[in-house]
Scaffold this motif. Structure first.
Motif, mmCIF file in Angstrom:
data_model
loop_
_atom_site.group_PDB
_atom_site.id
_atom_site.type_symbol
_atom_site.label_atom_id
_atom_site.label_comp_id
_atom_site.label_asym_id
_atom_site.label_seq_id
_atom_site.Cartn_x
_atom_site.Cartn_y
_atom_site.Cartn_z
ATOM 1 N N ARG A 147 0.848 -1.190 0.000
ATOM 2 C CA ARG A 147 0.000 0.000 0.000
ATOM 3 C C ARG A 147 0.885 1.243 0.000
ATOM 4 O O ARG A 147 1.594 1.502 0.967
ATOM 5 C CB ARG A 147 -0.916 0.001 1.228
ATOM 6 C CG ARG A 147 -1.804 -1.237 1.275
ATOM 7 C CD ARG A 147 -2.765 -1.166 2.439
ATOM 8 N NE ARG A 147 -3.595 -2.358 2.469
ATOM 9 C CZ ARG A 147 -4.663 -2.515 3.243
ATOM 10 N NH1 ARG A 147 -5.031 -1.522 4.047
ATOM 11 N NH2 ARG A 147 -5.352 -3.627 3.216
ATOM 12 N N THR A 148 0.848 1.944 -1.040
ATOM 13 C CA THR A 148 1.727 3.112 -1.155
ATOM 14 C C THR A 148 1.093 4.331 -0.518
ATOM 15 O O THR A 148 -0.117 4.554 -0.605
ATOM 16 C CB THR A 148 2.011 3.428 -2.632
ATOM 17 O OG1 THR A 148 0.762 3.649 -3.299
ATOM 18 C CG2 THR A 148 2.745 2.286 -3.308
ATOM 19 N N VAL A 163 13.086 7.776 16.233
ATOM 20 C CA VAL A 163 12.252 7.124 17.247
ATOM 21 C C VAL A 163 11.172 6.277 16.577
ATOM 22 O O VAL A 163 10.905 5.137 16.974
ATOM 23 C CB VAL A 163 11.612 8.177 18.182
ATOM 24 C CG1 VAL A 163 10.583 7.524 19.107
ATOM 25 C CG2 VAL A 163 12.680 8.882 18.998
ATOM 26 N N LEU A 164 10.557 6.827 15.531
ATOM 27 C CA LEU A 164 9.511 6.108 14.808
ATOM 28 C C LEU A 164 10.031 4.797 14.233
ATOM 29 O O LEU A 164 9.374 3.749 14.335
ATOM 30 C CB LEU A 164 8.961 6.994 13.683
ATOM 31 C CG LEU A 164 7.919 6.352 12.755
ATOM 32 C CD1 LEU A 164 6.690 5.932 13.540
ATOM 33 C CD2 LEU A 164 7.535 7.313 11.640
ATOM 34 N N LEU A 165 11.209 4.820 13.629
ATOM 35 C CA LEU A 165 11.774 3.612 13.036
ATOM 36 C C LEU A 165 12.050 2.554 14.099
ATOM 37 O O LEU A 165 11.860 1.356 13.862
ATOM 38 C CB LEU A 165 13.057 3.948 12.275
ATOM 39 C CG LEU A 165 12.884 4.842 11.037
ATOM 40 C CD1 LEU A 165 14.232 5.131 10.394
ATOM 41 C CD2 LEU A 165 11.952 4.182 10.030
ATOM 42 N N LEU A 166 12.490 2.981 15.273
ATOM 43 C CA LEU A 166 12.756 2.030 16.351
ATOM 44 C C LEU A 166 11.449 1.462 16.912
ATOM 45 O O LEU A 166 11.385 0.294 17.298
ATOM 46 C CB LEU A 166 13.572 2.706 17.452
ATOM 47 C CG LEU A 166 15.016 3.062 17.041
ATOM 48 C CD1 LEU A 166 15.693 3.885 18.126
ATOM 49 C CD2 LEU A 166 15.815 1.794 16.744
ATOM 50 N N ILE A 208 2.788 0.803 11.747
ATOM 51 C CA ILE A 208 2.181 0.608 10.429
ATOM 52 C C ILE A 208 2.498 1.794 9.521
ATOM 53 O O ILE A 208 2.833 1.632 8.336
ATOM 54 C CB ILE A 208 0.649 0.425 10.564
ATOM 55 C CG1 ILE A 208 0.343 -0.906 11.236
ATOM 56 C CG2 ILE A 208 -0.032 0.515 9.200
ATOM 57 C CD1 ILE A 208 -1.120 -1.107 11.552
ATOM 58 N N TYR A 209 2.427 2.996 10.097
ATOM 59 C CA TYR A 209 2.729 4.219 9.333
ATOM 60 C C TYR A 209 4.143 4.149 8.763
ATOM 61 O O TYR A 209 4.369 4.438 7.582
ATOM 62 C CB TYR A 209 2.577 5.427 10.254
ATOM 63 C CG TYR A 209 2.845 6.764 9.598
ATOM 64 C CD1 TYR A 209 1.814 7.494 9.005
ATOM 65 C CD2 TYR A 209 4.127 7.305 9.572
ATOM 66 C CE1 TYR A 209 2.057 8.724 8.405
ATOM 67 C CE2 TYR A 209 4.381 8.530 8.976
ATOM 68 C CZ TYR A 209 3.344 9.233 8.395
ATOM 69 O OH TYR A 209 3.590 10.439 7.795
ATOM 70 N N GLY A 214 7.495 2.961 3.708
ATOM 71 C CA GLY A 214 8.639 2.276 3.098
ATOM 72 C C GLY A 214 9.949 2.591 3.806
ATOM 73 O O GLY A 214 11.025 2.383 3.249
ATOM 74 N N TRP A 215 9.856 3.079 5.064
ATOM 75 C CA TRP A 215 11.064 3.462 5.791
ATOM 76 C C TRP A 215 11.696 2.287 6.519
ATOM 77 O O TRP A 215 12.819 2.403 7.018
ATOM 78 C CB TRP A 215 10.723 4.530 6.832
ATOM 79 C CG TRP A 215 10.310 5.838 6.197
ATOM 80 C CD1 TRP A 215 10.577 6.247 4.917
ATOM 81 C CD2 TRP A 215 9.562 6.887 6.813
ATOM 82 N NE1 TRP A 215 10.033 7.494 4.705
ATOM 83 C CE2 TRP A 215 9.421 7.915 5.847
ATOM 84 C CE3 TRP A 215 9.014 7.081 8.072
ATOM 85 C CZ2 TRP A 215 8.734 9.095 6.114
ATOM 86 C CZ3 TRP A 215 8.337 8.255 8.348
ATOM 87 C CH2 TRP A 215 8.208 9.252 7.363
#
Length: 219
Positions: A147-148, A163-166, A208-209, A214-215
């Motif tokens: 889902r793009t 922080v979000l990526l972790l 999910i975000y 795609g990060w």
């Protein structure tokens, strides 16, 4: 003494409901307070339930006529935001897993799990802790990446993105603080800012975000 988890079973197959009820009643930490054969009946059931019979958690089938598990999850959480919902299904399609989690289900469990795994999932969900087997987690990741989502307009800082990526990697506030060399209080502040900027409600939605952007790279 362990608190009793009150469970409402929702499945359109009577034999499945009977089997689940029979097993769950053998578990001392769980009490089955009711059952419904369709998602469309759940809201009325909850509104009419006596206080002592009101469930802590709903164990719900995904594919049901009239109103499926995803639609029911959205409807229930719209009326009862604190309700915990565990999807129990035979289906592992990527989109279905993503839809259920985005609708607000705490966990997505396959009917092939063992009895002990189901109990563990219910106990975890009651504490707000998502419990998913590896194949479900993989389906969730695949579904999200299919889902793009266009561009990021949240005004997120580089530190907030770190922080979000972790968070997307499943790290706790303590883990994040140690990795970034910041205090837990600072981590909590970043998490609060992320929730506000992304207009999201919890850490699962933040994860999910990040995946949808795609990060997060697959191993």
């Amino acid at each position: 003494m362990t608190d009793i988890i009150k469970v409402l079973i929702v499945d359109d197959h009577e034999m499945v409901r009977m089997g689940l009820k029979t097993y769950l009643m053998l578990e001392s930490s769980i009490e089955v307070v009711g059952e419904a054969d369709n998602g469309s009946k759940v809201i009325d059931w909850l509104k009419n339930a006596a206080p002592e019979q009101f469930p802590d958690l709903i164990l719900m089938d995904l594919m049901m006529p009239i109103m499926n598990g995803v639609e029911t999850t959205r409807a229930v959480l719209g009326e009862f935001p604190s309700m915990k919902i565990v999807i129990l299904t035979s289906f592992l399609e990527d989109d279905l897993v993503v839809d259920a989690v985005e609708a607000g289900a705490v966990s997505y469990v396959l009917k092939t799990v063992s009895a002990d795994e189901l109990i563990y999932a219910l106990q975890g969900a009651n504490r707000g802790m998502p419990v998913m087997t590896g194949d479900v987690s993989q389906a969730l990741t695949r579904g999200i990446r299919q889902r793009t989502v266009q561009g990021d307009s949240t005004g997120m800082t580089e530190r907030e993105k770190e922080v979000l990526l972790l968070i997307a990697e499943g790290k706790s506030n303590k883990d994040i603080g140690e990795e970034l060399h910041i205090s837990i209080k600072t981590v909590k502040t970043h998490v609060s800012n992320l929730l506000m900027k992304c207009d999201l409600e919890d850490r699962t939605q933040l994860a999910i975000y990040a995946h949808r952007k795609g990060w997060v790279q697959s191993e």
